[in-house]
Design a protein around this motif. Structure first.
Motif, PDB file in Angstrom:
ATOM      1  N   ARG A  45       0.834  -1.191   0.000  1.00  0.00           N
ATOM      2  CA  ARG A  45       0.000   0.000   0.000  1.00  0.00           C
ATOM      3  C   ARG A  45       0.873   1.248   0.000  1.00  0.00           C
ATOM      4  NH1 ARG A  45      -5.118  -1.171   2.105  1.00  0.00           N
ATOM      5  NH2 ARG A  45      -5.615   0.983   1.528  1.00  0.00           N
ATOM      6  N   VAL A  46       0.236   2.410  -0.124  1.00  0.00           N
ATOM      7  CA  VAL A  46       0.961   3.675  -0.040  1.00  0.00           C
ATOM      8  C   VAL A  46       1.656   3.767   1.322  1.00  0.00           C
ATOM      9  CG1 VAL A  46       0.724   6.182  -0.009  1.00  0.00           C
ATOM     10  CG2 VAL A  46      -0.626   4.824  -1.616  1.00  0.00           C
ATOM     11  N   ASP A  47       2.912   4.161   1.312  1.00  0.00           N
ATOM     12  CA  ASP A  47       3.721   4.206   2.529  1.00  0.00           C
ATOM     13  C   ASP A  47       3.172   5.267   3.491  1.00  0.00           C
ATOM     14  OD1 ASP A  47       5.634   4.377   4.486  1.00  0.00           O
ATOM     15  OD2 ASP A  47       7.336   4.342   3.106  1.00  0.00           O
ATOM     16  N   PRO A  48       2.698   4.871   4.672  1.00  0.00           N
ATOM     17  CA  PRO A  48       2.138   5.857   5.610  1.00  0.00           C
ATOM     18  C   PRO A  48       3.183   6.846   6.119  1.00  0.00           C
ATOM     19  CG  PRO A  48       2.321   3.692   6.646  1.00  0.00           C
ATOM     20  CD  PRO A  48       2.604   3.507   5.195  1.00  0.00           C
ATOM     21  N   ILE A  49       4.448   6.431   6.156  1.00  0.00           N
ATOM     22  CA  ILE A  49       5.498   7.343   6.606  1.00  0.00           C
ATOM     23  C   ILE A  49       5.666   8.481   5.608  1.00  0.00           C
ATOM     24  CG2 ILE A  49       7.960   7.544   7.094  1.00  0.00           C
ATOM     25  CD1 ILE A  49       7.900   4.702   8.152  1.00  0.00           C
ATOM     26  N   GLN A  50       5.619   8.144   4.293  1.00  0.00           N
ATOM     27  CA  GLN A  50       5.701   9.196   3.287  1.00  0.00           C
ATOM     28  C   GLN A  50       4.522  10.163   3.410  1.00  0.00           C
ATOM     29  OE1 GLN A  50       5.930   6.804  -0.311  1.00  0.00           O
ATOM     30  NE2 GLN A  50       8.122   7.229  -0.504  1.00  0.00           N
ATOM     31  N   LEU A  51       3.335   9.595   3.598  1.00  0.00           N
ATOM     32  CA  LEU A  51       2.153  10.457   3.746  1.00  0.00           C
ATOM     33  C   LEU A  51       2.267  11.345   4.973  1.00  0.00           C
ATOM     34  CD1 LEU A  51      -0.812   8.055   2.842  1.00  0.00           C
ATOM     35  CD2 LEU A  51       0.275   9.787   1.402  1.00  0.00           C
ATOM     36  N   PHE A  52       2.714  10.758   6.082  1.00  0.00           N
ATOM     37  CA  PHE A  52       2.851  11.531   7.315  1.00  0.00           C
ATOM     38  C   PHE A  52       3.834  12.676   7.130  1.00  0.00           C
ATOM     39  CE2 PHE A  52       5.106  12.401  11.277  1.00  0.00           C
ATOM     40  CZ  PHE A  52       4.036  12.769  12.096  1.00  0.00           C
ATOM     41  N   TYR A  53       4.954  12.397   6.473  1.00  0.00           N
ATOM     42  CA  TYR A  53       5.956  13.438   6.248  1.00  0.00           C
ATOM     43  C   TYR A  53       5.364  14.595   5.442  1.00  0.00           C
ATOM     44  CZ  TYR A  53      10.047  15.883   4.470  1.00  0.00           C
ATOM     45  OH  TYR A  53      10.951  16.846   4.138  1.00  0.00           O
ATOM     46  N   LEU A  54       4.673  14.276   4.343  1.00  0.00           N
ATOM     47  CA  LEU A  54       4.111  15.313   3.499  1.00  0.00           C
ATOM     48  C   LEU A  54       3.010  16.085   4.224  1.00  0.00           C
ATOM     49  CD1 LEU A  54       3.940  13.327   0.127  1.00  0.00           C
ATOM     50  CD2 LEU A  54       5.464  15.235   0.650  1.00  0.00           C
ATOM     51  N   MET A  55       2.167  15.353   4.972  1.00  0.00           N
ATOM     52  CA  MET A  55       1.069  16.017   5.681  1.00  0.00           C
ATOM     53  C   MET A  55       1.584  16.884   6.814  1.00  0.00           C
ATOM     54  SD  MET A  55      -1.620  12.817   5.613  1.00  0.00           S
ATOM     55  CE  MET A  55      -2.867  13.645   6.621  1.00  0.00           C
ATOM     56  N   SER A  56       2.738  16.507   7.384  1.00  0.00           N
ATOM     57  CA  SER A  56       3.320  17.322   8.447  1.00  0.00           C
ATOM     58  C   SER A  56       3.836  18.657   7.921  1.00  0.00           C
ATOM     59  CB  SER A  56       4.467  16.560   9.130  1.00  0.00           C
ATOM     60  OG  SER A  56       5.590  16.453   8.267  1.00  0.00           O
ATOM     61  N   ARG A  57       3.968  18.741   6.581  1.00  0.00           N
ATOM     62  CA  ARG A  57       4.386  20.001   5.954  1.00  0.00           C
ATOM     63  C   ARG A  57       3.191  20.820   5.483  1.00  0.00           C
ATOM     64  NH1 ARG A  57       8.169  17.978   8.143  1.00  0.00           N
ATOM     65  NH2 ARG A  57      10.342  18.082   7.492  1.00  0.00           N
ATOM     66  N   GLY A  58       1.994  20.431   5.929  1.00  0.00           N
ATOM     67  CA  GLY A  58       0.810  21.209   5.605  1.00  0.00           C
ATOM     68  C   GLY A  58       0.082  20.776   4.346  1.00  0.00           C
ATOM     69  N   ILE A  59       0.449  19.633   3.783  1.00  0.00           N
ATOM     70  CA  ILE A  59      -0.195  19.133   2.564  1.00  0.00           C
ATOM     71  C   ILE A  59      -1.359  18.230   2.953  1.00  0.00           C
ATOM     72  CG2 ILE A  59       0.164  17.744   0.476  1.00  0.00           C
ATOM     73  CD1 ILE A  59       3.089  18.605   0.558  1.00  0.00           C
ATOM     74  N   SER A  60      -2.478  18.356   2.272  1.00  0.00           N
ATOM     75  CA  SER A  60      -3.638  17.527   2.576  1.00  0.00           C
ATOM     76  C   SER A  60      -3.355  16.062   2.248  1.00  0.00           C
ATOM     77  CB  SER A  60      -4.859  17.994   1.779  1.00  0.00           C
ATOM     78  OG  SER A  60      -4.678  17.709   0.401  1.00  0.00           O
ATOM     79  N   GLN A  61      -4.150  15.165   2.834  1.00  0.00           N
ATOM     80  CA  GLN A  61      -3.936  13.736   2.577  1.00  0.00           C
ATOM     81  C   GLN A  61      -4.138  13.407   1.100  1.00  0.00           C
ATOM     82  OE1 GLN A  61      -6.055  11.032   5.133  1.00  0.00           O
ATOM     83  NE2 GLN A  61      -5.642   9.263   3.843  1.00  0.00           N
ATOM     84  N   LYS A  62      -5.172  13.958   0.476  1.00  0.00           N
ATOM     85  CA  LYS A  62      -5.422  13.681  -0.944  1.00  0.00           C
ATOM     86  C   LYS A  62      -4.259  14.146  -1.809  1.00  0.00           C
ATOM     87  CE  LYS A  62      -8.752  14.492  -4.666  1.00  0.00           C
ATOM     88  NZ  LYS A  62     -10.042  15.120  -5.045  1.00  0.00           N
ATOM     89  N   GLU A  63      -3.757  15.357  -1.532  1.00  0.00           N
ATOM     90  CA  GLU A  63      -2.641  15.872  -2.310  1.00  0.00           C
ATOM     91  C   GLU A  63      -1.371  15.081  -2.022  1.00  0.00           C
ATOM     92  OE1 GLU A  63      -0.546  18.332  -5.009  1.00  0.00           O
ATOM     93  OE2 GLU A  63      -2.661  17.795  -4.727  1.00  0.00           O
TER      94      GLU A  63
END
Length: 438
Positions: free
Chosen positions: A383-401
């Motif tokens: 599946r999509v790596d949750p760590i990558q998602l967490f890193y991006l979302m921690s920079r203010g990016i929405s989950q969809k983006e």
């Protein structure tokens, strides 16, 4: 409704009569008759881990659909213009369903003896060349039932020949526009780069109908003679409803290179075969494939590089994204034959699944009959790596983006390898449509 293969019989008389009515020459008629004669005795292909015994590859309601032709670049439909760099394109062939609809080849290439003609005209105008390479070294008519059926039902395609030591400076592009749900595509591409030549070829298959009722059976034979180089890019984006067989086959001689960059985005059930024979010493092939499956698609991707030549190099990279309830099988095969000392066979297959119902299987295989070689493989499914998602979302990016960025990054190695900017743009837009958009 499905058609049992064992019960299907070719109507040979109708096929030959139709071929003659269309004015197809003796060579094509002869090849169709050869395929008809061999068809009953042949077996179906057997793609690993995919049962196709009840897939309907043979129901064709309209063997040939005649469509509009175009007098100039300006009159091309927008669907074609979107994948063509109109300001710089010099060499373009457009096929509209089964009709040769437009051809532009630069005077400079024609003066150097480069041939770009639809397969039927070429078989008459350059019979000796076509006869030498058509379904001889690449795909054989009697390879299996689907290859024979392709030859018997042939209704479109292109012949490209680049003479010795000619280097084509700008790409040759083929666009196949499918806008009739009753049009089947039995296309054959024959691309030959003679000794010391270089060419970039790009093809686009694109549908404007939502669903087809017909067949997709396309074969490409790509021949690189000694010290020739072929760069081959493609984006397939055909409608749902086809039952599909797509075979792209390469043959590389001494010091020759065939590089592939393929965006396989069809919405139908398709079995794919991409095999490259590294026949010559120091021959090379780099194969990059990106795949997206959605809906309830069933697809099988068999990619194989077979080493016969010494010091040959073959690398396979496949990235796939599955969503909804789509299922795809990725069979990657690196095979080194006895005597191919110094060969290097590498492969990597990675599948990203976007939900619980989607499935992708990656099966790396190495078949090695020589000791002095280098070989390796890697495969992953997840599946999509949750760590990558967490890193991006921690920079203010929405989950969809964030998911969008991860997916584009995952598929980027193939997108970047496509040799025409308009085609890169098309593939990026298709990825947005198929994967990112809700």
């Amino acid at each position: 409704m499905t058609t049992e293969v064992k019960d299907f019989k070719l109507d040979g008389e109708s096929i030959i009569a139709r071929s003659k009515e269309r004015g197809e020459g003796d060579f094509i008629v002869g090849k169709k008759q050869e395929a008809i004669d061999k068809f009953d005795a042949l077996e179906m292909p057997k793609p690993d881990k995919t049962r196709i015994n009840r897939w309907d590859f043979f129901t064709v309601s309209s063997p040939v659909v005649n469509s509009e032709v175009y007098e100039s670049l300006e009159t091309l439909p927008n669907t074609v213009k979107e994948v063509v760099d109109l300001d710089v394109v010099e060499n373009l062939y457009v096929q509209h369903n089964n009709t040769p609809a437009f051809l532009k080849v630069s005077d400079d290439l024609l003066e150097q003896g480069v041939i770009v003609e639809n397969i039927f005209e070429a078989s008459e105008n350059h019979r000796e060349l076509v006869e030498k390479y058509f379904m001889t070294d690449g795909v054989k008519i009697d390879e299996h039932k689907l290859a024979a059926y392709h030859a018997a039902m042939l209704n479109g395609g292109l012949f490209v020949y680049v003479p010795k030591n000619v280097k084509v400076p700008t790409p040759i592009q083929m666009v196949v526009l499918h806008d009739d749900e009753n049009a089947s595509l039995f296309n054959h591409l024959l691309l030959v780069a003679d000794e010391g030549s270089e060419v970039t070829f790009v093809e686009n298959y694109v549908s404007t109908v939502e669903e087809s009722k017909e067949q997709l059976n396309i074969i490409s034979e790509v021949i690189a003679k000694d010290n020739a180089k072929i760069t081959y890019g493609a984006v397939d984006f055909l409608a749902a409803g086809f039952t599909g067989y797509a075979n792209r086959r390469g043959v590389a001689s001494n010091d020759a290179t065939i590089d592939w960059a393929l965006g396989l985005m069809n919405d139908s059930n398709v079995i794919y075969d991409n095999t490259t024979y590294l026949m010559g010493d120091r021959s090379n092939s780099d194969l990059k494939i990106v795949v997206v499956g959605r809906g309830d698609q069933r697809q099988n991707f068999t990619t194989k590089i077979i080493h016969y030549g010494k010091e040959s190099n073959g690398h396979i990279l496949k990235h796939g994204v599955m969503k909804d309830s789509a299922t795809s099988i990725f069979n990657g095969i690196g095979q080194i034959k006895k005597g191919a000392s110094g060969a290097d066979a590498q492969q990597e297959s990675r599948v990203l699944m976007l939900n619980d119902r989607a499935r992708g299987d990656a099966n790396p295989i190495l078949l090695i009959d020589e000791d002095d070689v280098t070989a390796g493989h890697a495969a992953s499914v997840g599946r999509v790596d949750p760590i990558q998602l967490f890193y991006l979302m921690s920079r203010g990016i929405s989950q969809k983006e964030a998911e969008r960025l991860v997916i584009h990054g995952f598929l980027a190695p193939v997108v970047k390898a496509l040799p025409i900017e308009s085609v890169k743009r098309q593939l990026t837009e298709v990825i947005e449509l198929k994967v990112v958009s809700k």
